[in-house]
Motif scaffolding. Structure first.
Motif, short mmCIF file in Angstrom:
data_model
loop_
_atom_site.label_atom_id
_atom_site.label_comp_id
_atom_site.label_asym_id
_atom_site.label_seq_id
_atom_site.Cartn_x
_atom_site.Cartn_y
_atom_site.Cartn_z
N TYR A 141 0.68 -1.07 0.14
CA TYR A 141 -0.02 0.07 0.11
C TYR A 141 0.79 1.31 0.10
CZ TYR A 141 0.90 -0.60 5.09
OH TYR A 141 1.50 -0.58 6.29
N TRP A 165 -8.42 2.89 7.46
CA TRP A 165 -9.22 1.65 7.36
C TRP A 165 -9.16 1.32 5.93
CZ3 TRP A 165 -10.74 -2.69 9.07
CH2 TRP A 165 -11.86 -3.12 8.68
N THR A 166 -9.49 2.18 4.82
CA THR A 166 -9.28 1.73 3.49
C THR A 166 -7.96 0.99 3.35
OG1 THR A 166 -10.66 3.64 2.95
CG2 THR A 166 -9.24 2.44 1.10
N LYS A 205 -8.43 -2.70 4.87
CA LYS A 205 -9.31 -3.34 4.36
C LYS A 205 -8.77 -4.44 3.06
CE LYS A 205 -12.67 -0.67 3.63
NZ LYS A 205 -14.28 -0.39 3.11
N TYR A 213 -14.78 -7.34 9.62
CA TYR A 213 -14.60 -7.62 8.25
C TYR A 213 -14.26 -8.77 7.96
CZ TYR A 213 -13.13 -5.89 3.51
OH TYR A 213 -13.13 -5.93 2.18
N ARG A 230 -10.40 7.17 8.54
CA ARG A 230 -11.19 6.54 7.45
C ARG A 230 -10.16 5.92 6.63
NH1 ARG A 230 -15.15 3.04 7.73
NH2 ARG A 230 -16.16 4.49 9.03
N SER A 231 -9.19 6.84 6.06
CA SER A 231 -8.27 6.40 5.02
C SER A 231 -7.39 5.33 5.56
CB SER A 231 -7.57 7.85 4.61
OG SER A 231 -6.87 8.40 5.79
#
Length: 306
Positions: free
Chosen positions: A107, A141-142, A145, A194, A138-139
Motif C-alpha cells: 500500500y 481503514w481503507t 481492508k 470484516y 477512515r483513510s
C-alpha cells in the motif's frame, strides 16, 4: 536436551512436537479454529522469510507468520501454501500491524515521503521505515481492508494484531487516552467484523501487547474489546522488563483469561534462560502458550524450545 516443562506453561521441544504432530492433523478436521485455539498447547513465531514446510514438520498447534515471504505483495503466500500448513493440523495467523504503516508493504506510495497522507504520523525511531498512523482515520481503514482482503484470500485462520499500543502513543500526548483507546477498540472491532465476513465466522483475532487498553477504554468499549478478540499475545513479560511492569501485565492477562482469551507469550532470550522462563511462567498460575525467540528479536527462524 534441557529440562522439559509442559503446557499450560511451556512446551518441551522436539520430542514433544514429534509426538503431537500426527494427532494435531487428525484433530484439525474435527474442531473449529476457535475450538482448536482454545486447546492449543504449542506455538511458533516466524516473521522473516518463514519456511512453511519447516513449520509443517514442526507439528505446532499454532503459528504466526507474515502473509508474505518477504513482506512484499509479489511474494505473498498462496492459498495452496497456507492450506498445506493447515492440513498438517496447524492454525495459521497472519501478522497484521494496525498501528503503524510500513514502507515495504504493497500500500505504500512513493509520494508519501514528500506528501504524507492525513493518517501518517512520525517514524518509529526503533524501527526505521515504520510510521505511526492516526488509526482512527477512515483513510487508514481503507488501507487495512485491502490488506485483510489479501489475508482472507490466502486462507489464513486469522490475524495477529500488532501496535495496538499505538493508542497510548497518541493518547498520552494530549490527555485523550480514553478517546484513543476507544478508537483502537473500534478499529479492532472493524477488523474482526470484516475478517469474519470475508473469511468466515471462525476467523480469529489475537492482539499483541497494548494490554492496558482493557482498562483505559471506556466501560462499554472494554466489553466490545473482549467480545471481539480470541486471544492476546505479550512480549517480554518475564525478561527485559521491571517487576512492577510484569506484575501489572500479569494482572491484566488474568482479566483477559477470565473472559476466555487465549494467552500467548514470547521472550527474546538465549536458550540458557529456558528453565527460568518455564519456572517464572508457571509461577503466574495462568495457562499461557510460551515461545522463546532469539535475543536479536528478528524472528527469522523457528527456535528449538529446549
Amino acid at each position: 536436551m534441557g529440562r522439559a516443562c509442559f503446557w499450560p506453561f511451556c512446551w518441551g521441544g522436539v520430542l514433544l512436537l514429534a509426538a503431537s504432530s500426527a494427532s494435531a492433523a487428525d484433530n484439525a478436521g474435527k474442531a473449529s479454529p476457535r475450538q482448536r485455539l482454545a486447546s492449543a498447547r504449542t506455538w511458533g513465531y516466524w516473521l522473516q522469510a518463514p519456511d512453511l514446510n519447516a513449520l509443517g514438520r514442526a507439528g505446532l498447534d499454532l503459528v504466526v507468520v507474515d502473509y508474505s515471504r518477504t513482506g512484499r505483495d509479489e511474494d505473498r503466500f498462496t492459498r495452496e501454501e497456507i492450506a498445506g500448513l493447515r492440513d498438517a493440523g496447524t492454525l495459521v495467523l497472519a501478522y497484521f500491524s494496525v498501528g503503524e504503516a510500513e514502507t515495504y508493504r504493497f500500500y505504500w506510495e512513493e509520494e508519501w515521503a514528500d506528501d504524507p497522507p492525513g493518517f501518517m504520523g512520525p517514524e518509529n525511531p526503533d524501527w526505521p521505515g515504520n510510521f505511526k498512523v492516526r488509526y482512527w482515520k477512515r483513510s487508514w481503514w481503507t488501507v487495512l481492508k485491502a490488506y485483510l482482503d489479501r489475508i482472507a484470500e490466502a486462507g489464513f485462520d486469522g490475524v495477529y494484531l500488532d501496535i495496538v499500543d499505538a493508542y497510548w502513543f497518541w493518547g498520552s500526548q494530549d490527555d485523550s487516552l480514553t478517546m484513543r483507546a476507544d478508537d483502537m477498540v473500534r478499529l479492532i472491532g472493524r477488523v474482526a467484523k470484516y475478517g469474519r465476513k470475508a473469511a468466515g465466522r471462525d476467523f480469529l483475532v489475537v492482539m499483541q501487547n497494548g494490554l492496558g487498553i482493557v482498562e483505559h477504554a471506556s466501560e462499554s468499549r472494554q466489553r466490545d474489546l473482549l467480545a471481539s478478540i480470541d486471544g492476546v499475545g505479550v512480549e517480554s513479560l518475564f525478561f527485559n522488563t521491571t517487576a512492577e511492569d510484569a506484575a501489572y501485565r500479569i494482572r491484566l492477562l488474568a482479566r483477559y483469561a477470565e473472559h476466555g482469551s487465549k494467552l500467548m507469550n514470547v521472550e527474546y532470550v538465549p536458550a540458557a534462560d529456558m528453565e527460568r522462563y518455564c519456572v517464572d511462567a508457571r509461577g503466574t498460575g495462568l495457562p499461557m502458550l510460551l515461545y522463546r525467540a532469539d535475543p536479536d528479536r528478528m524472528l527469522d527462524e523457528l527456535v528449538p524450545q529446549k
